[in-house]
Design an enzyme around this catalytic site. Structure first.
Site, PDB file in Angstrom:
ATOM      1  N   GLY A  10       0.879  -1.170   0.000  1.00  0.00           N
ATOM      2  CA  GLY A  10       0.000   0.000   0.000  1.00  0.00           C
ATOM      3  C   GLY A  10       0.911   1.213   0.000  1.00  0.00           C
ATOM      4  O   GLY A  10       1.721   1.404   0.920  1.00  0.00           O
ATOM      5  N   ALA A  11       0.830   1.995  -1.074  1.00  0.00           N
ATOM      6  CA  ALA A  11       1.728   3.157  -1.211  1.00  0.00           C
ATOM      7  C   ALA A  11       0.918   4.447  -1.230  1.00  0.00           C
ATOM      8  O   ALA A  11       1.220   5.374  -1.967  1.00  0.00           O
ATOM      9  CB  ALA A  11       2.573   3.016  -2.476  1.00  0.00           C
ATOM     10  N   HIS A 176      -9.877  -1.198  18.085  1.00  0.00           N
ATOM     11  CA  HIS A 176      -9.624   0.139  17.552  1.00  0.00           C
ATOM     12  C   HIS A 176     -10.921   0.701  16.975  1.00  0.00           C
ATOM     13  O   HIS A 176     -11.090   0.839  15.779  1.00  0.00           O
ATOM     14  CB  HIS A 176      -8.549   0.044  16.463  1.00  0.00           C
ATOM     15  CG  HIS A 176      -8.222   1.361  15.839  1.00  0.00           C
ATOM     16  ND1 HIS A 176      -7.759   2.431  16.547  1.00  0.00           N
ATOM     17  CD2 HIS A 176      -8.292   1.780  14.543  1.00  0.00           C
ATOM     18  CE1 HIS A 176      -7.547   3.443  15.717  1.00  0.00           C
ATOM     19  NE2 HIS A 176      -7.868   3.072  14.499  1.00  0.00           N
TER      20      HIS A 176
HETATM   21  P1  A3D Z   1      -4.737   5.524   0.947  1.00  0.00           P
HETATM   22  O1  A3D Z   1      -3.972   6.774   0.861  1.00  0.00           O
HETATM   23  O2  A3D Z   1      -6.018   5.407   0.192  1.00  0.00           O
HETATM   24  O3  A3D Z   1      -3.767   4.314   0.547  1.00  0.00           O
HETATM   25  C1  A3D Z   1      -4.218   3.011   0.379  1.00  0.00           C
HETATM   26  C2  A3D Z   1      -3.452   2.423  -0.793  1.00  0.00           C
HETATM   27  O4  A3D Z   1      -3.808   1.038  -0.906  1.00  0.00           O
HETATM   28  C3  A3D Z   1      -3.786   3.087  -2.145  1.00  0.00           C
HETATM   29  O5  A3D Z   1      -2.598   3.590  -2.743  1.00  0.00           O
HETATM   30  C4  A3D Z   1      -4.396   1.952  -2.958  1.00  0.00           C
HETATM   31  O6  A3D Z   1      -4.053   2.005  -4.339  1.00  0.00           O
HETATM   32  C5  A3D Z   1      -3.766   0.748  -2.294  1.00  0.00           C
HETATM   33  N1  A3D Z   1      -4.471  -0.513  -2.544  1.00  0.00           N
HETATM   34  C6  A3D Z   1      -5.803  -0.726  -2.671  1.00  0.00           C
HETATM   35  N2  A3D Z   1      -6.021  -2.027  -2.919  1.00  0.00           N
HETATM   36  C7  A3D Z   1      -4.808  -2.633  -2.929  1.00  0.00           C
HETATM   37  C8  A3D Z   1      -4.381  -3.967  -3.124  1.00  0.00           C
HETATM   38  N3  A3D Z   1      -5.257  -4.953  -3.377  1.00  0.00           N
HETATM   39  N4  A3D Z   1      -3.064  -4.242  -3.072  1.00  0.00           N
HETATM   40  C9  A3D Z   1      -2.171  -3.250  -2.827  1.00  0.00           C
HETATM   41  N5  A3D Z   1      -2.510  -1.966  -2.638  1.00  0.00           N
HETATM   42  C10 A3D Z   1      -3.819  -1.672  -2.685  1.00  0.00           C
HETATM   43  O7  A3D Z   1      -5.092   5.185   2.492  1.00  0.00           O
HETATM   44  P2  A3D Z   1      -4.205   5.504   3.790  1.00  0.00           P
HETATM   45  O8  A3D Z   1      -2.786   5.183   3.496  1.00  0.00           O
HETATM   46  O9  A3D Z   1      -4.587   6.827   4.316  1.00  0.00           O
HETATM   47  O10 A3D Z   1      -4.838   4.417   4.801  1.00  0.00           O
HETATM   48  C11 A3D Z   1      -4.615   3.038   4.582  1.00  0.00           C
HETATM   49  C12 A3D Z   1      -5.457   2.197   5.536  1.00  0.00           C
HETATM   50  O11 A3D Z   1      -5.057   2.458   6.889  1.00  0.00           O
HETATM   51  C13 A3D Z   1      -6.969   2.467   5.505  1.00  0.00           C
HETATM   52  O12 A3D Z   1      -7.672   1.233   5.579  1.00  0.00           O
HETATM   53  C14 A3D Z   1      -7.217   3.291   6.759  1.00  0.00           C
HETATM   54  O13 A3D Z   1      -8.540   3.167   7.247  1.00  0.00           O
HETATM   55  C15 A3D Z   1      -6.219   2.662   7.688  1.00  0.00           C
HETATM   56  N6  A3D Z   1      -5.856   3.468   8.863  1.00  0.00           N
HETATM   57  C16 A3D Z   1      -5.722   2.800  10.040  1.00  0.00           C
HETATM   58  C17 A3D Z   1      -5.367   3.490  11.175  1.00  0.00           C
HETATM   59  C18 A3D Z   1      -5.221   2.746  12.463  1.00  0.00           C
HETATM   60  O14 A3D Z   1      -4.908   3.333  13.475  1.00  0.00           O
HETATM   61  C19 A3D Z   1      -5.470   1.318  12.506  1.00  0.00           C
HETATM   62  C20 A3D Z   1      -5.144   4.875  11.128  1.00  0.00           C
HETATM   63  C21 A3D Z   1      -5.278   5.535   9.913  1.00  0.00           C
HETATM   64  C22 A3D Z   1      -5.635   4.803   8.763  1.00  0.00           C
END
Ligand code: A3D
EC number: 1.1.1.37
Length: 320
Positions: A10-11, A176
């Site tokens: 995930g980037a 969480h």
């Molecule tokens: P975002 O910037 O959308 O990045 C997610 C990335 O995942 C995107 O670049 C997508 O292209 C990529 N992606 C989607 N499907 C796939 C796949 N099958 N294989 C590989 N890559 C894929 O999101 P973000 O970086 O802001 O957040 C990522 C996740 O973390 C989300 O689910 C949030 O809800 C979660 N999150 C959790 C916390 C916790 O404290 C647990 C806090 C903040 C965010």
């Protein structure tokens, strides 16, 4: 000695921030993986072009093929979708469960010896599913949430009391979600438990209750401000603390979503508890004493996690 290899699956916002911090801290060589063509390559190259400025000799690569994560020492998983205003973390379940299946299989094939930190929401259910799909030992798969929630709790306490964040030890346990359990009796300022801090008049009970409430809603507060996604700086820092404790065998005690086998009277699920993170992964779960009120809050939070796991099993019968 070879540098550690850190695979960031995930980037997006968190993945890019993780890559930046890992490179700056010279934690290891970084591979950014994503399904979006160009995104991991572009972010990796952008950060690589800064290494000469901050003086870090690590390599950064972007990839759209799982073979690039081969033999990673650490995998940090943020693949999936984040929340938008009005969404709960649980609303992400169906979409992100499919993503965990693909990621779990990729890790199983290419990085079966890695320490895996899941960040994708809804966290406690996704880390459970990721472990099931990957088949890795439970000790080698943990979820990041407690470090972030506790850091928010500590920051709000520091802001209100005028004491350095470094002298505050705050703990949140449980799932969480908005029913996470800030452990007021076990959280301290300069060694003083918070009830004692209130008794000494540093803050009022109402102010403390307000901080607990704000901590529980901390993720939503950021989502409402950003509007297009969720928090990323503090989540990335939190996961780096966990990865560092593993890679350097620091044995820090960090609140993480860990697999329970009887601790806290629970079995067969992931939930936030204090964990010793060292070279073997989640090496030991620390048992806090819990009073009746805390037990009831913990049970409510666990019930939500159990509901999400049941939903995962309905959506994907291979998990049942
Ligand atoms: P975002 O910037 O959308 O990045 C997610 C990335 O995942 C995107 O670049 C997508 O292209 C990529 N992606 C989607 N499907 C796939 C796949 N099958 N294989 C590989 N890559 C894929 O999101 P973000 O970086 O802001 O957040 C990522 C996740 O973390 C989300 O689910 C949030 O809800 C979660 N999150 C959790 C916390 C916790 O404290 C647990 C806090 C903040 C965010």
């Amino acid at each position: 000695m070879a540098r550690a290899k850190i695979a960031l699956i995930g980037a997006g916002m968190i993945g890019g921030t993780l890559a930046h911090i890992a490179a700056r801290e010279e934690l290891g060589d970084v591979v950014l993986f994503d399904i979006m063509e160009g995104t991991p390559q572009g972010k990796a190259l952008d950060i690589a072009e800064a290494t000469a400025v901050f003086g870090s000799d690590v390599s950064l690569k972007g990839a759209n093929d799982y073979s690039a994560i081969a033999d990673a020492d650490v995998c940090i998983v943020t693949a999936g979708v984040p929340r938008k205003p009005g969404m709960s973390r649980d609303d992400l379940l169906g979409i992100n469960l499919k993503v965990m299946k693909a990621v779990g299989e990729g890790i199983k094939t290419y990085a079966p010896n890695a320490f895996v930190i899941c960040i994708t929401n809804p966290l406690d259910a996704m880390v459970w599913a990721l472990r099931e799909f990957s088949g890795l030992p439970h000790k080698k798969v943990v979820g990041m949430a407690g470090v972030l929630d506790s850091s928010r709790f500590a920051y709000f306490l520091a802001e209100k009391t005028g004491v350095s964040v470094e002298d505050i030890h705050a703990w949140t346990l449980g799932g969480h979600g908005d029913d996470m359990v800030p452990m007021v009796r076990h959280s301290t300022i300069a060694g003083l438990p918070l009830p004692e801090v209130v008794a000494q008049g540093w803050i009022s009970q109402d102010e403390l209750d307000g901080i607990v409430k704000r901590t529980r809603g901390g993720g939503g507060e950021i989502v409402a401000l950003l509007k297009t996604g969720s928090a990323f700086y503090a989540p990335a820092e939190s996961a780096i603390a966990m990865a560092t404790s593993y890679l350097k065998d620091k044995k820090r005690v960090l609140p993480c979503a860990a697999y329970l086998s009887g601790e806290y009277g629970l079995r067969g699920l992931y939930v936030g508890v204090p964990v010793v993170i060292g070279k073997d992964g989640a090496e030991r779960i620390i048992q806090f004493s819990v009073n009746d009120d805390e037990k009831a809050m913990f049970a409510k939070s666990v019930e939500s996690v159990q509901g999400l796991i049941a939903a995962c099993k309905t959506i994907d019968p291979s998990l049942a």
